[in-house]
Design a protein around this motif. Structure first.
Motif, mmCIF file in Angstrom:
data_model
loop_
_atom_site.group_PDB
_atom_site.id
_atom_site.type_symbol
_atom_site.label_atom_id
_atom_site.label_comp_id
_atom_site.label_asym_id
_atom_site.label_seq_id
_atom_site.Cartn_x
_atom_site.Cartn_y
_atom_site.Cartn_z
ATOM 1 N N LEU A 203 6.723 -16.939 -21.417
ATOM 2 C CA LEU A 203 7.045 -15.701 -20.483
ATOM 3 C C LEU A 203 6.001 -14.485 -21.113
ATOM 4 N N PRO A 204 5.594 -13.694 -20.177
ATOM 5 C CA PRO A 204 5.035 -12.518 -20.630
ATOM 6 C C PRO A 204 5.905 -11.589 -21.721
ATOM 7 N N ASP A 205 5.468 -11.082 -22.612
ATOM 8 C CA ASP A 205 6.362 -10.111 -23.149
ATOM 9 C C ASP A 205 7.118 -9.521 -22.707
ATOM 10 N N SER A 206 6.797 -8.484 -21.796
ATOM 11 C CA SER A 206 7.904 -7.724 -21.079
ATOM 12 C C SER A 206 9.051 -8.279 -20.309
ATOM 13 N N LEU A 207 8.628 -9.594 -19.934
ATOM 14 C CA LEU A 207 9.675 -10.498 -19.157
ATOM 15 C C LEU A 207 10.625 -10.846 -20.307
ATOM 16 N N ARG A 208 9.940 -11.433 -21.292
ATOM 17 C CA ARG A 208 10.917 -11.986 -22.358
ATOM 18 C C ARG A 208 11.734 -10.922 -23.026
ATOM 19 N N ASP A 209 11.167 -9.859 -23.147
ATOM 20 C CA ASP A 209 12.145 -8.723 -23.718
ATOM 21 C C ASP A 209 13.252 -8.472 -22.916
ATOM 22 N N LEU A 210 12.924 -8.417 -21.494
ATOM 23 C CA LEU A 210 13.920 -8.084 -20.411
ATOM 24 C C LEU A 210 15.179 -9.216 -20.433
ATOM 25 N N TYR A 211 14.648 -10.490 -20.660
ATOM 26 C CA TYR A 211 15.627 -11.438 -20.720
ATOM 27 C C TYR A 211 16.520 -11.369 -21.748
ATOM 28 N N CYS A 243 24.043 -18.219 -14.158
ATOM 29 C CA CYS A 243 23.056 -19.143 -14.308
ATOM 30 C C CYS A 243 21.651 -18.411 -14.448
ATOM 31 N N VAL A 244 20.805 -18.378 -15.317
ATOM 32 C CA VAL A 244 19.617 -17.544 -15.116
ATOM 33 C C VAL A 244 18.488 -18.584 -15.149
ATOM 34 N N HIS A 245 17.596 -18.216 -14.003
ATOM 35 C CA HIS A 245 16.511 -18.972 -13.806
ATOM 36 C C HIS A 245 15.204 -17.958 -13.467
ATOM 37 N N PHE A 246 14.180 -18.521 -14.194
ATOM 38 C CA PHE A 246 12.930 -17.500 -14.232
ATOM 39 C C PHE A 246 11.889 -17.847 -13.048
ATOM 40 N N GLN A 247 11.379 -16.730 -12.615
ATOM 41 C CA GLN A 247 10.294 -16.610 -11.611
ATOM 42 C C GLN A 247 9.180 -15.834 -12.245
ATOM 43 N N PRO A 248 8.416 -16.554 -13.136
ATOM 44 C CA PRO A 248 7.109 -15.758 -14.007
ATOM 45 C C PRO A 248 6.314 -14.990 -12.700
ATOM 46 N N ALA A 249 5.712 -15.953 -11.719
ATOM 47 C CA ALA A 249 4.821 -15.301 -10.982
ATOM 48 C C ALA A 249 5.257 -14.120 -10.335
ATOM 49 N N GLY A 250 6.682 -14.034 -9.882
ATOM 50 C CA GLY A 250 7.019 -12.675 -9.337
ATOM 51 C C GLY A 250 7.475 -11.897 -10.471
ATOM 52 N N HIS A 251 7.367 -11.990 -11.783
ATOM 53 C CA HIS A 251 7.939 -11.453 -12.799
ATOM 54 C C HIS A 251 9.401 -10.989 -12.628
ATOM 55 N N THR A 282 25.136 -22.535 -10.615
ATOM 56 C CA THR A 282 26.100 -22.318 -9.866
ATOM 57 C C THR A 282 26.394 -20.751 -9.597
ATOM 58 N N GLY A 283 27.184 -20.246 -8.944
ATOM 59 C CA GLY A 283 27.200 -18.965 -8.704
ATOM 60 C C GLY A 283 26.953 -18.362 -7.204
ATOM 61 N N ASP A 284 27.723 -17.605 -6.715
ATOM 62 C CA ASP A 284 27.593 -17.198 -5.205
ATOM 63 C C ASP A 284 26.703 -16.002 -5.116
ATOM 64 N N LEU A 285 26.627 -15.155 -5.960
ATOM 65 C CA LEU A 285 25.971 -14.091 -6.112
ATOM 66 C C LEU A 285 24.655 -14.024 -6.701
ATOM 67 N N GLU A 286 23.249 -13.629 -5.830
ATOM 68 C CA GLU A 286 22.078 -13.801 -6.555
ATOM 69 C C GLU A 286 21.850 -12.384 -6.930
ATOM 70 N N VAL A 287 21.574 -12.103 -8.023
ATOM 71 C CA VAL A 287 20.832 -10.845 -8.639
ATOM 72 C C VAL A 287 19.512 -11.097 -9.000
ATOM 73 N N ARG A 288 18.483 -10.022 -8.679
ATOM 74 C CA ARG A 288 17.036 -10.292 -9.116
ATOM 75 C C ARG A 288 16.670 -9.153 -9.998
ATOM 76 N N ILE A 289 16.301 -9.523 -11.243
ATOM 77 C CA ILE A 289 15.989 -8.384 -12.155
ATOM 78 C C ILE A 289 14.549 -8.330 -12.517
ATOM 79 N N LYS A 290 14.030 -7.334 -12.065
ATOM 80 C CA LYS A 290 12.518 -7.127 -12.553
ATOM 81 C C LYS A 290 12.307 -5.845 -13.373
ATOM 82 N N SER A 291 13.468 -5.156 -13.845
ATOM 83 C CA SER A 291 13.078 -4.206 -14.468
ATOM 84 C C SER A 291 14.355 -3.420 -15.281
#
Length: 309
Positions: A203-211, A243-251, A282-291
């Motif tokens: 992961l890019p540093d900025s996304l890794r720090d966010l994670y 449950c945490v899943h990464f989409q690096p292309a979309g940061h 698992t999980g019924d609510l998706e949350v997208r975190i970019k910042s």
């Protein structure tokens, strides 16, 4: 993970409901098996499963958890019973009979579930009316995933299952740093099929720090562990809360939370109802975190997931 107390409140006056830490009887085992997915996040497979002449045992309950891990459930009927050693002996049966277990999963849950079994991460779950101090201390030194769950009966149709001890999660890769900066810069091309550990590593540093900050908030209550799966990282108490899943292309860090989407206000491009949509984990609510701003907005939703778990 202290003593659980239940109170009945009448006209503003709280009266404690006494709970009985009883030996787990056969009817309790049957009740849990009938409701295993709701109570433990485990899909029930079989009861009193014979392990054959070599292993000379009978597994109380077999199941598959929500992350695809095989689960052996044993019910401790006496305080002095050495059930922890017993369930460890059943692991050798599981290792020797993977094909048999796979066929059982296919017959009960279908071919998709059978094809996605996580053999590297079997779970042991013990359920009892009580545990000794030695039981609770031993769990951390076993080197395997094991949960000690206390059952208490409060009468009037009220019972509790309390996670009193759990083996630690596998060592986290959260703080590992890649030395190859060129590989890290190519994060957008990393496919999820290579495994979430490798995706996290690049992961890019900025996304890794966010994670890392998200990870800290998810485990902050103290009784949440992270479990690395092939395509996502599960955060669980007795069941998954996130449950945490990464989409690096979309940061983007995509988090699936154990939250009822109908109980929260959905925001476009931030939260989404995925009850009828396939996704990792698992999980019924998706949350997208970019910042960090997204992470702050997600804080309340994370607390709701924790309360639900």
């Amino acid at each position: 993970m202290g003593d659980l107390k239940l109170f009945r409140v009448t006209d503003g006056v709280a009266m404690e409901v006494p709970g009985a830490s009883l030996a787990v009887e056969r009817q309790v085992q049957s009740l849990i098996e009938r409701n295993m997915e709701a109570m433990l996040g485990i899909r029930f497979l079989a009861s009193e499963y014979e392990t054959g002449p070599r292993h000379r045992g009978r597994i109380d309950s077999l199941g598959l958890d929500e992350n695809g891990s095989p689960v052996i459930v044993e019910y401790k009927r006496r305080r002095d019973a050495n059930v922890i050693s017993q369930v460890f002996s059943y692991l050798s049966w599981l290792d020797d009979h993977r094909h048999e277990f796979t066929m059982l999963v296919q017959a009960r849950l279908g071919s998709d579930a059978a094809a996605s079994i996580e053999w590297g991460d079997p779970r042991l779950v013990c359920i009892a009316g009580d545990y000794t101090w030695h039981d609770e201390q031993a769990v951390g030194s076993m080197g395997r995933r094991i949960d000690l769950v206390r059952y208490r009966d409060f009468g009037d149709g009220l019972l509790t299952l309390e996670l009193v001890a759990s083996a630690p999660a596998p060592p986290s890769a959260v703080r590992r740093r890649a030395t190859d900066r060129r590989a890290r810069g190519a994060a957008a091309s990393v496919a999820s099929s290579q495994g979430v550990r490798e995706v996290l590593e690049h992961l890019p540093d900025s996304l890794r720090d966010l994670y890392e900050e998200l990870h800290s908030r998810l485990i902050a209550p103290g009784d949440v562990e992270s479990v690395f799966k092939q395509h996502y990282i599960a955060y669980r108490r007795m069941v998954n809360i996130a449950c945490v899943h990464f989409q690096p292309a979309g940061h983007t860090i995509v988090v699936y939370l154990k939250v009822d989407p109908s109980k929260v206000e959905l925001r476009e491009s931030f939260t989404r109802d995925v009850r009828d949509k396939g996704h990792w984990g698992t999980g019924d609510l998706e949350v997208r975190i970019k910042s960090r701003a997204d992470l702050e907005r997600a804080e309340k939703l994370i607390r709701l997931a924790y309360d639900a778990g």
